[in-house]
Design an enzyme around this catalytic site. Structure first.
Site, mmCIF file in Angstrom:
data_model
loop_
_atom_site.group_PDB
_atom_site.id
_atom_site.type_symbol
_atom_site.label_atom_id
_atom_site.label_comp_id
_atom_site.label_asym_id
_atom_site.label_seq_id
_atom_site.Cartn_x
_atom_site.Cartn_y
_atom_site.Cartn_z
ATOM 1 N N GLU A 68 0.882 -1.181 0.000
ATOM 2 C CA GLU A 68 0.000 0.000 0.000
ATOM 3 C C GLU A 68 0.907 1.214 0.000
ATOM 4 O O GLU A 68 1.807 1.317 0.839
ATOM 5 C CB GLU A 68 -0.918 -0.004 1.220
ATOM 6 C CG GLU A 68 -1.831 -1.234 1.301
ATOM 7 C CD GLU A 68 -2.695 -1.454 0.078
ATOM 8 O OE1 GLU A 68 -3.066 -0.478 -0.600
ATOM 9 O OE2 GLU A 68 -2.988 -2.621 -0.241
ATOM 10 N N CYS A 119 -1.751 8.737 4.824
ATOM 11 C CA CYS A 119 -1.800 8.418 3.402
ATOM 12 C C CYS A 119 -3.138 8.856 2.816
ATOM 13 O O CYS A 119 -3.258 9.119 1.629
ATOM 14 C CB CYS A 119 -1.594 6.936 3.205
ATOM 15 S SG CYS A 119 -2.454 5.988 4.442
HETATM 16 P P1 NAD Z 1 9.086 5.213 2.952
HETATM 17 O O1 NAD Z 1 8.803 4.583 1.642
HETATM 18 O O2 NAD Z 1 10.104 6.264 3.029
HETATM 19 O O3 NAD Z 1 9.526 4.093 3.997
HETATM 20 C C1 NAD Z 1 8.708 2.962 4.261
HETATM 21 C C2 NAD Z 1 9.585 1.857 4.797
HETATM 22 O O4 NAD Z 1 10.397 1.373 3.723
HETATM 23 C C3 NAD Z 1 10.547 2.307 5.908
HETATM 24 O O5 NAD Z 1 10.616 1.304 6.889
HETATM 25 C C4 NAD Z 1 11.845 2.429 5.152
HETATM 26 O O6 NAD Z 1 12.978 2.306 5.963
HETATM 27 C C5 NAD Z 1 11.720 1.255 4.193
HETATM 28 N N1 NAD Z 1 12.648 1.230 3.077
HETATM 29 C C6 NAD Z 1 13.101 2.247 2.329
HETATM 30 N N2 NAD Z 1 13.963 1.788 1.387
HETATM 31 C C7 NAD Z 1 14.028 0.448 1.548
HETATM 32 C C8 NAD Z 1 14.757 -0.594 0.903
HETATM 33 N N3 NAD Z 1 15.584 -0.353 -0.114
HETATM 34 N N4 NAD Z 1 14.594 -1.857 1.347
HETATM 35 C C9 NAD Z 1 13.757 -2.122 2.367
HETATM 36 N N5 NAD Z 1 13.064 -1.179 3.030
HETATM 37 C C10 NAD Z 1 13.193 0.090 2.618
HETATM 38 O O7 NAD Z 1 7.685 5.740 3.529
HETATM 39 P P2 NAD Z 1 7.404 6.554 4.871
HETATM 40 O O8 NAD Z 1 7.937 7.930 4.732
HETATM 41 O O9 NAD Z 1 7.781 5.761 6.083
HETATM 42 O O10 NAD Z 1 5.818 6.591 4.863
HETATM 43 C C11 NAD Z 1 5.102 7.538 4.127
HETATM 44 C C12 NAD Z 1 4.556 6.940 2.856
HETATM 45 O O11 NAD Z 1 3.760 5.810 3.160
HETATM 46 C C13 NAD Z 1 3.654 7.892 2.108
HETATM 47 O O12 NAD Z 1 3.909 7.795 0.734
HETATM 48 C C14 NAD Z 1 2.251 7.364 2.431
HETATM 49 O O13 NAD Z 1 1.280 7.694 1.471
HETATM 50 C C15 NAD Z 1 2.500 5.903 2.502
HETATM 51 N N6 NAD Z 1 1.486 5.223 3.294
HETATM 52 C C16 NAD Z 1 0.523 4.528 2.619
HETATM 53 C C17 NAD Z 1 -0.462 3.885 3.327
HETATM 54 C C18 NAD Z 1 -1.532 3.113 2.605
HETATM 55 O O14 NAD Z 1 -2.248 2.348 3.248
HETATM 56 N N7 NAD Z 1 -1.663 3.263 1.298
HETATM 57 C C19 NAD Z 1 -0.489 3.940 4.715
HETATM 58 C C20 NAD Z 1 0.528 4.650 5.367
HETATM 59 C C21 NAD Z 1 1.509 5.281 4.639
#
Ligand code: NAD
Length: 541
Positions: free
Chosen positions: A293, A327
């Site tokens: 998501e 989100c």
């Molecule tokens: P992000 O993508 O920066 O990070 C999410 C996770 O991915 C973190 O734990 C991060 O460390 C990890 N990550 C990053 N690079 C990685 C890699 N190469 N390998 C493995 N893990 C990796 O997102 P964020 O800033 O934590 O959250 C905000 C985002 O999440 C926004 O875009 C928001 O819309 C989305 N979000 C979506 C929903 C939904 O249900 N659609 C819900 C909550 C948040």
């Protein structure tokens, strides 16, 4: 093996505490905030139930007071990932064949711990570490998390009941097995509940996982690991590996034992993880389930029959609660010219009343944004609008990072429906409004549908019933969670299963039976009672 069919009663959503002045919960939460703030803790990785301190550490600070260090977290890399894979595969041997009712008993207990003795800790740690107000913490770090932990088992029990048809002479059965291998759960900063659910939903289904929390939410997430331990989760079933994304992600995705990815976060990260899985596909023993998501550019679209007061309240709450870092947060709005003057006055007046500051001051409606990086990104959009001749900032626009990463609730009005801040996910307290001519209603609906690559949440406002139907039809694919005369945020487990399509993710609906099905692999079993003795068929006679 059980000698009975066990069942689970349909759960009820957890009720929220109000924290109004004079309530016992307010006093109790304040005490917990004080207690947590008074010490700096060390957060280890947890592999096979044991604390692992890697010595490579990072500081966890409060976004609204960034000089206050809440914790030092140990960061993992390839070595710890390999240890965790080994531990999870060992745990898989027992956990995956443990009867489902024994497995879910752990999570049902965890739910009661979350809403009981650990409630203050979950709320206070989410407030301090992620800068949520008491109310914003309560609805998710206690409420939604407990809902995930209670409804997941119930959905699973319904899936188990689903059995195929058996004609005379045979018995057909369906068995719902765990996936072979481990699930990699990667969680975002913005919801403690989502973080807890990402490794837990697969684990209820008999899977084992490696959970990589966001460092920005690791403080509350660590307490959830403690809850799972207290609830009796066996060692190695969920392994907790804080770390920089790629340091944990690359070795985890390179393992032949990867059986699934359960991700919530940004589109860019999900694209990267999906591509990596694609590149590694020949290595895997099984095709990994990929559930993700991602981002949103969530809209509110008003028709000229809309109730202006309702529209205003929805916009304020949806755009600015939790600093616009949901989100589902409303970040673009389409308003007809005829009702704009009334709405504009109300919005500007009310935005001026919103207090931003330390979440321990309960009169504040907003805290700080999560990090320096987020602050720079959000204020970059505000500065861009300030300099553009296609936009005007009618409320807010200020920011200050001297003590915490504070950004004022900001309303931009643009003359360009494809203005940068109408299209891109900002993930901050910035709402951009496009005022359309009433006779351009149809064209504007089209624009709303195709302005952003996302399709997560959206809301329409109108009194006219024919128009509501028409708008809902036109925007059918523009949002996975669609709201009529309501704000596009605050989905509740089992009421509005959450997720979007297009670039917002795989729409596997967290908190629903659809999500649980992704963590199960069915075995269809046919048993014949009296087998034929002749290999020839009658037509051959
Ligand atoms: P992000 O993508 O920066 O990070 C999410 C996770 O991915 C973190 O734990 C991060 O460390 C990890 N990550 C990053 N690079 C990685 C890699 N190469 N390998 C493995 N893990 C990796 O997102 P964020 O800033 O934590 O959250 C905000 C985002 O999440 C926004 O875009 C928001 O819309 C989305 N979000 C979506 C929903 C939904 O249900 N659609 C819900 C909550 C948040």
């Amino acid at each position: 093996m059980p000698n009975a069919y066990f069942n689970i009663q349909e759960p009820k959503n957890e009720s929220y505490l109000s924290f109004a002045p004079g309530t016992p919960e307010r006093e109790s939460l304040k005490k917990k905030l004080k207690e947590l703030k008074s010490k700096t803790i060390e957060i280890p990785a947890i592999i096979n139930g044991k604390e692992v301190k890697t010595g490579r550490t990072a500081e966890v600070v409060m976004p609204h007071n960034h000089s206050h260090v809440l914790a030092t977290v140990h960061l993992c890399g390839e070595k710890e990932v390999n240890m965790a894979i080994e531990a999870s595969l060992e745990a898989h041997k027992k956990w995956s064949v443990t009867p489902w009712e024994e497995r879910v008993a752990v999570f049902l207990k965890a739910a009661d711990l979350v809403t009981g003795p650990w409630r203050d800790t979950m709320n206070a740690s989410t407030m301090l570490g992620q800068s949520k107000t008491a109310q914003q913490a309560e609805i998710e770090a206690a409420g939604e998390l407990a809902d995930f932990l209670r409804f997941g088992p119930w959905y699973l029990s319904k899936i188990m009941e689903d059995q195929p048809y058996s004609p005379d002479g045979m018995w057909n059965r369906a068995e719902y097995r765990a996936l072979e291998g481990f699930v990699f759960a990667v969680s975002p900063f913005n919801f403690t509940a989502i973080a807890g659910n990402l490794p837990s939903a697969p684990a209820m289904c008999g899977n084992v996982s490696i959970w990589k929390p966001s460092i920005e939410a690791v403080y509350s997430n660590y307490f959830f690991m403690k809850i799972l331990h207290e609830a009796g989760l066996p060692d190695g079933v969920i392994n907790f590996l804080p770390g920089e994304g790629a340091d944990v992600g690359d070795p985890a995705l390179a393992s032949p034992h990867l059986a699934g990815l359960h991700f919530t976060g940004s589109e860019a990260t999900f694209n990267h993880l999906w591509k990596t899985i694609g590149n590694n596909v020949e290595k895997y023993h099984t095709y990994p389930r990929v559930v993700g998501e991602t981002g949103g550019k969530d809209f509110i679209f008003a028709h000229n029959s809309a109730n202006v007061d309702q529209l205003k309240v929805a916009a304020l709450r949806a755009a600015f609660e939790y600093q616009g870092q949901k989100c589902s947060a409303a970040s673009r709005m389409y308003v007809p010219e005829s009702i704009w003057p009334a709405l504009k006055d109300g919005l500007v007046t009310e935005v001026g009343k919103i207090k931003v500051g330390d979440v321990e001051d309960f009169s504040n409606f907003m805290g700080a944004v999560i990090s320096r990086k987020a602050f720079d990104k959000i204020t970059g959009y505000i500065d861009y609008a300030k300099e553009s001749d296609e936009a005007e900032i009618i409320a807010g626009g200020g920011y200050d990072d001297s003590k915490g990463w504070f950004v004022e609730p900001t309303v931009i009005v643009t003359t360009n429906p494809k203005f940068k801040s109408m299209q891109e996910e900002i993930f901050g307290p910035v709402l951009t409004i496009y005022v359309y001519k009433d006779d351009k209603f149809e064209e504007t609906l089209e624009i709303c549908d195709n302005t952003s690559p996302y399709a997560l949440t959206g809301a329409i406002f109108a009194r006219d019933r024919y128009m509501l139907k028409h708008m809902a039809d036109k925007l059918r694919n523009a949002a996975g969670n669609f709201y009529i005369n309501d704000k596009p945020t605050a989905a509740v487990v089992n009421q509005q299963p959450f997720g979007g399509s297009r670039k917002s993710g795989t729409n596997d609906k967290a908190g629903s039976v659809i999500n649980m099905l992704r963590w199960l692999s069915m075995r269809a079993i046919k048993e014949t009672r009296v087998a034929p003795k002749d290999w020839r068929y009658p037509y051959m006679g």
